[in-house]
Motif scaffolding. Structure first.
Motif, short mmCIF file in Angstrom:
data_model
loop_
_atom_site.label_atom_id
_atom_site.label_comp_id
_atom_site.label_asym_id
_atom_site.label_seq_id
_atom_site.Cartn_x
_atom_site.Cartn_y
_atom_site.Cartn_z
N ARG A 1 -36.01 -22.16 11.43
CA ARG A 1 -37.09 -21.27 11.02
C ARG A 1 -38.26 -22.11 10.50
NH1 ARG A 1 -36.68 -15.80 7.29
NH2 ARG A 1 -38.90 -15.25 7.38
N GLN B 1 -40.36 -13.87 16.11
CA GLN B 1 -39.49 -12.69 16.02
C GLN B 1 -40.17 -11.71 15.08
OE1 GLN B 1 -35.38 -13.51 15.19
NE2 GLN B 1 -35.33 -15.33 16.49
N VAL C 1 -39.57 -11.03 11.28
CA VAL C 1 -38.57 -11.99 10.79
C VAL C 1 -39.19 -13.34 10.49
CG1 VAL C 1 -36.38 -13.14 11.29
CG2 VAL C 1 -36.78 -10.79 12.08
#
Length: 254
Positions: free
Chosen positions: A33, A67, A70
């Protein structure tokens, strides 16, 4: 004294270069991430707009995937290392070209699509290797290789016409077992392969055929295959998208 060289690229481009390197080197692994925009703003001492531009560059180049709701993540599939040494040896009797069998070992689907087979005057660098005078021709076999239904390489291979005429090298169909097996059966075993690798922007042909995103460079491989007595039997111009592939070489000490 000349002035020191300066990086005058936009800051967003420079930040994208840093993050791209982290992805390609594996510091940011698949699925990682990406730090928040606020963290990146603090790290690079810049505005949110600049960070957004850098992230967009890497999304466009398909290094990052967003995403919704997210976050932004490193793409799930890393660049694949291709080792040319795996494809030098001729295929075993009854087996397909090693490029295809190696893909199967990696649990990838693979195929080739023939584009063109014809006698043509090759580029100067090919003529020099094949010892051709200006205007002399070679047998050209052009094709695209696909891995998992995505274009993986654009290949232009040239063969001496006196060797190719009247053989499957002059046939538009794919060669069972690939050219190394055919050349071996014709009495021209592969004794050595020499690669020269460069990186450059894609031509329009390459951009379209390989579905290159944004300004991602291509890997440009100039390959010469030699048989007995250092006879060049194949010269290949091989192009691969650099955001998906990298070349791997292993050198054994004598």
């Amino acid at each position: 004294m000349p002035e020191p060289h300066k990086d005058e690229r936009p800051l967003s481009d420079r930040i994208a270069a840093d993050l791209r390197k982290a992805i390609k080197r594996g510091d940011w692994e698949p699925g990682f991430r990406v730090p928040s925009n606020a963290d990146l703003c603090e790290q690079y001492e810049t505005s949110n707009v600049t960070i957004q531009r850098a992230i967009k560059i890497l999304k466009d180049e398909r290094f990052l995937e967003g995403q919704s709701g997210v976050g932004v993540f490193v793409r799930s599939t890393p660049a694949q290392t291709i080792n040319p040494a795996h494809y030098i040896a001729p295929a075993e009797p009854g087996q397909p070209y090693r490029w295809l069998t190696e893909a199967t070992k990696r649990n990838q689907s693979s195929k080739y699509k023939m584009l063109k087979v014809a006698e043509e005057v090759p580029p100067l660098e090919v003529r020099r290797v094949l010892h051709l005078a200006e205007g002399e021709t070679a047998m050209l076999r052009s094709r695209i290789g696909f891995l998992d239904e995505r274009p993986a390489e654009l290949v232009h291979s040239y063969y001496p016409v006196e060797l190719a005429r009247g053989t499957r090298l002059a046939d538009r169909r794919l060669i069972p077992g690939g050219s190394p097996k055919l050349l071996l059966d014709m009495g021209y075993p592969t004794r050595a392969q020499e690669d020269s690798v460069d990186a450059r922007p894609a031509t329009t042909e390459e951009y379209l055929a390989l579905e290159i995103p944004r300004d991602v460079p291509v890997l440009d491989i100039f390959r010469v295959v030699y048989s007995d007595d250092e006879k060049p039997i194949e010269v290949t111009l091989l192009v691969k998208p650099s955001h998906r592939f990298k070349m791997g070489y292993r050198v054994e000490m004598p």
